[in-house]
Design an enzyme around this catalytic site. Structure first.
Site, short mmCIF file in Angstrom:
data_model
loop_
_atom_site.label_atom_id
_atom_site.label_comp_id
_atom_site.label_asym_id
_atom_site.label_seq_id
_atom_site.Cartn_x
_atom_site.Cartn_y
_atom_site.Cartn_z
N HIS A 38 -6.01 1.76 -4.19
CA HIS A 38 -4.82 1.27 -3.31
C HIS A 38 -4.38 -0.05 -3.79
CE1 HIS A 38 -8.07 -1.06 -0.61
NE2 HIS A 38 -8.39 -0.94 -1.95
N CYS A 46 0.76 -1.10 -0.12
CA CYS A 46 0.02 -0.29 -0.04
C CYS A 46 0.78 1.49 -0.19
CB CYS A 46 -0.86 -0.03 1.28
SG CYS A 46 -0.22 0.20 2.94
N HIS A 79 -2.57 1.23 6.78
CA HIS A 79 -2.93 1.09 5.26
C HIS A 79 -3.11 2.46 4.64
CE1 HIS A 79 -4.38 -1.02 1.89
NE2 HIS A 79 -5.41 -0.42 1.93
#
Length: 357
Positions: free
Chosen positions: A333, A273, A321
């Site tokens: 993402h 990520c 994240h």
């Protein structure tokens, strides 16, 4: 030997306080110490396809937390190694200054020793002494002039000697402090490296289990896990055009849709990520931190009701994240293992904060 000479020279000279300097002890970040807030998911065989997907998502989430924490730990270790190198260089520099200062002490030591010996033996070198030994007025004047010069030169050399001793004392204190700092840094580097290696081993165990579980899944289960690249009814054409670096980074990131998620990857064809965010902004000339935790503190804060395409959104309480906002409540993402880079509703994750780079 040099230190012994210095200590001998310090007799009668005021003691100098030793400077102290040490590097702060670094503790592992909370996300590294506890990569999953609710503990690890038990490694049990899933009973149904749905159980398999749920378990792999949970395990992958834990591995993502550990991965982001490891990125941060590696950055901390690199910084600590740089501090260690600086401390060692300073130690070497201060040691050279000690040697130079002690050489200067040695230069003026003979004068100091002669004066000390003369005082000890009761010698008197002054105008009265010149008067007593003079045979004529001219001789008296000549001797007094010579004595004045000797006294002046001696005083100057004694002053130089005292100053040199003070400089040597200060230099030795700094050298000792630098040596202590270098030893402290080396110990902390060793401890951090051991912690990092242990966590990397734990992560590899997690990853191996996830991959074994994924290998046992059917093609249909894998397709269900991966999902679609875009939410139903949404296409990139819905993105409202904008200008500026963040939007340019988003446009670059959109070209990576469909690329696989890989722990620790930073592109150009696979990502985790934070690696995707870092890579996208790098392509438009912006250097951003490696970890999602650091990205959550980079740039400037943005209110959620003021989001623009290209803004960065981090998720979960530990900011483990991160994704890039594309508009309409959606993010781009690198999601998790088995799921490609995609566009997804940001409502699927608990929001930590938003930043604009």
């Amino acid at each position: 030997m040099a230190s012994h000479r210095l200590k001998s020279s310090l007799r009668g000279v005021a003691a100098i306080g030793v400077l102290t300097a040490c590097l702060a002890t670094v503790t592992a970040p909370s996300s590294l110490a506890d990569p999953a807030a609710h503990g690890p998911v038990p490694a049990v065989e899933p009973g149904t396809p749905s159980d398999a997907i749920t378990q792999i998502l949970q395990l992958s989430r834990q591995a993502e937390q550990t991965t982001e924490a490891l990125h941060k730990a590696q950055d901390d270790l690199n910084a600590r190694l740089a501090q260690q190198r600086d401390a060692q260089a300073k130690q070497a520099s201060e040691h050279k200054l000690v040697e130079d200062a002690e050489a200067k002490v040695d230069r003026y030591r003979p004068t100091a020793d002669l004066v000390a010996t003369a005082n000890y033996e009761g010698a008197r070198i002054n105008r009265l002494y010149a008067l007593l030994i003079s045979n004529s007025p001219q001789q008296l004047l000549d001797q007094m002039s010579a004595l004045d010069q000797v006294t002046s030169d001696t005083k100057n050399q004694l002053d130089q000697y005292t100053g040199a001793v003070k400089l040597a004392s200060d230099a030795e204190a700094r050298a000792q402090s630098a040596a202590d700092a270098a030893r402290t840094a080396a110990g902390q580097v060793q401890a951090q490296r051991a912690t990092l290696q242990a966590k990397q081993s734990d992560l590899q165990t997690q990853i191996d289990h996830i991959r074994d579980l994924y290998a046992s899944m059917t093609g249909g289960e894998r397709a269900t896990l991966a999902g679609s690249l875009f939410p139903p009814g949404w296409t990139p054409a819905k993105i409202v055009p904008s200008s500026g670096v963040p939007f340019a980074a988003l446009q670059v990131a959109l070209t990576r849709i469909g690329d696989p998620y890989v722990w620790g990857a930073t592109g150009p064809n696979q990502f985790d990520c934070s690696g995707l965010v870092q890579w996208a902004f790098k392509q438009v000339g912006i250097s951003v931190p490696r970890t999602s935790e650091e990205q959550a503190q980079y740039g400037t804060p943005v209110a959620l009701d003021d989001l623009q395409p290209g803004d960065i959104i981090t998720f979960y309480s530990d900011a483990s994240h991160v994704g890039i906002y594309v508009g309409d409540g959606m993010i781009l993402h690198a999601s998790t293992f088995g799921v490609p880079v995609k566009v997804q509703s940001m409502a699927a994750f608990p929001i930590h904060n938003a930043r604009r780079f």
